[in-house]
Design an enzyme around this catalytic site. Structure first.
Site, short mmCIF file in Angstrom:
data_model
loop_
_atom_site.label_atom_id
_atom_site.label_comp_id
_atom_site.label_asym_id
_atom_site.label_seq_id
_atom_site.Cartn_x
_atom_site.Cartn_y
_atom_site.Cartn_z
N LYS A 38 1.03 -1.32 -0.22
CA LYS A 38 0.08 0.13 0.12
C LYS A 38 0.64 1.31 -0.02
O LYS A 38 1.76 1.30 0.73
CB LYS A 38 -0.70 -0.03 1.08
CG LYS A 38 -2.00 1.16 1.13
CD LYS A 38 -3.01 0.62 2.06
CE LYS A 38 -4.30 1.77 1.88
NZ LYS A 38 -4.52 2.10 0.57
N GLY A 43 6.40 0.98 5.99
CA GLY A 43 7.27 -0.17 5.10
C GLY A 43 7.20 0.20 3.74
O GLY A 43 8.36 0.21 3.08
N CYS A 44 6.23 0.34 3.15
CA CYS A 44 6.40 0.46 1.73
C CYS A 44 7.03 2.02 1.33
O CYS A 44 7.59 2.08 0.21
CB CYS A 44 4.64 0.68 1.17
SG CYS A 44 3.98 -0.92 1.56
N THR A 45 6.63 2.96 2.22
CA THR A 45 7.48 4.23 2.14
C THR A 45 8.99 4.19 2.08
O THR A 45 9.83 4.33 1.39
CB THR A 45 6.87 5.45 2.97
OG1 THR A 45 5.34 5.56 2.75
CG2 THR A 45 7.73 6.49 2.80
N ALA A 48 10.04 2.14 -0.95
CA ALA A 48 10.15 3.13 -2.31
C ALA A 48 11.26 4.09 -2.27
O ALA A 48 11.85 4.46 -3.15
CB ALA A 48 8.85 3.71 -2.48
#
Length: 154
Positions: A38, A43-45, A48
């Protein structure tokens, strides 16, 4: 489900900036295809931004980075703008590509079961075959590990 050595499942998805991207358009380059749950989550930030920070090194190695999540293009546009991401994010809202790569799985959190993306990364070689895959990725140090693998491949 995918295995190392097989042809990577081709796809065409909508991406940020009104782009349509197909895996096949990158034939002749290495492709880092990373699936994440998401936009805008911690974690995704981190993941990325790690790919962003190492992006020049991937580019030097003739390698394209593509991120895929079930989020829509509008969400991707905001995520890219907020974190200045230099690579495309692709929208897979019906999770067909995630299913083709075997990363749409049953997850559990706080005793609740639901279907979602298992954080995973695939390196696809210039001939379009899967060279390496990481499932259940732990974000810390992951991007450096992917970069190291590609350096060893060349």
């Amino acid at each position: 489900m995918t295995t190392v050595g097989q042809a990577a499942p081709d796809f065409t998805l909508q991406a940020n900036n009104n782009q349509t991207i197909s895996l096949s358009q990158y034939h002749g380059k290495h492709v880092v295809l990373y699936f994440y749950p998401k936009d805008m989550t911690p974690g995704c930030t981190t993941e990325a931004c790690d790919f962003r920070d190492y992006h020049p090194m991937f580019s030097e190695l003739n390698t394209v980075v593509l991120g895929i999540s079930p989020d829509d293009v509008k969400s991707h546009d905001k995520f890219i703008a907020k974190h200045e991401l230099p690579f495309p994010l692709l929208a897979d809202p019906d999770h067909q590509v995630a299913e083709a790569y075997g990363v749409w799985v049953l997850k559990k959190m706080y005793g609740r079961e639901y279907m979602g993306i298992e954080r995973s990364t695939f390196v696809i070689d210039p001939e379009g075959k899967i060279a390496k895959e990481w499932k259940k990725v732990k974000v810390k140090g992951h991007v450096q590990e992917v970069l190291q693998f590609i350096k060893e491949e060349l």
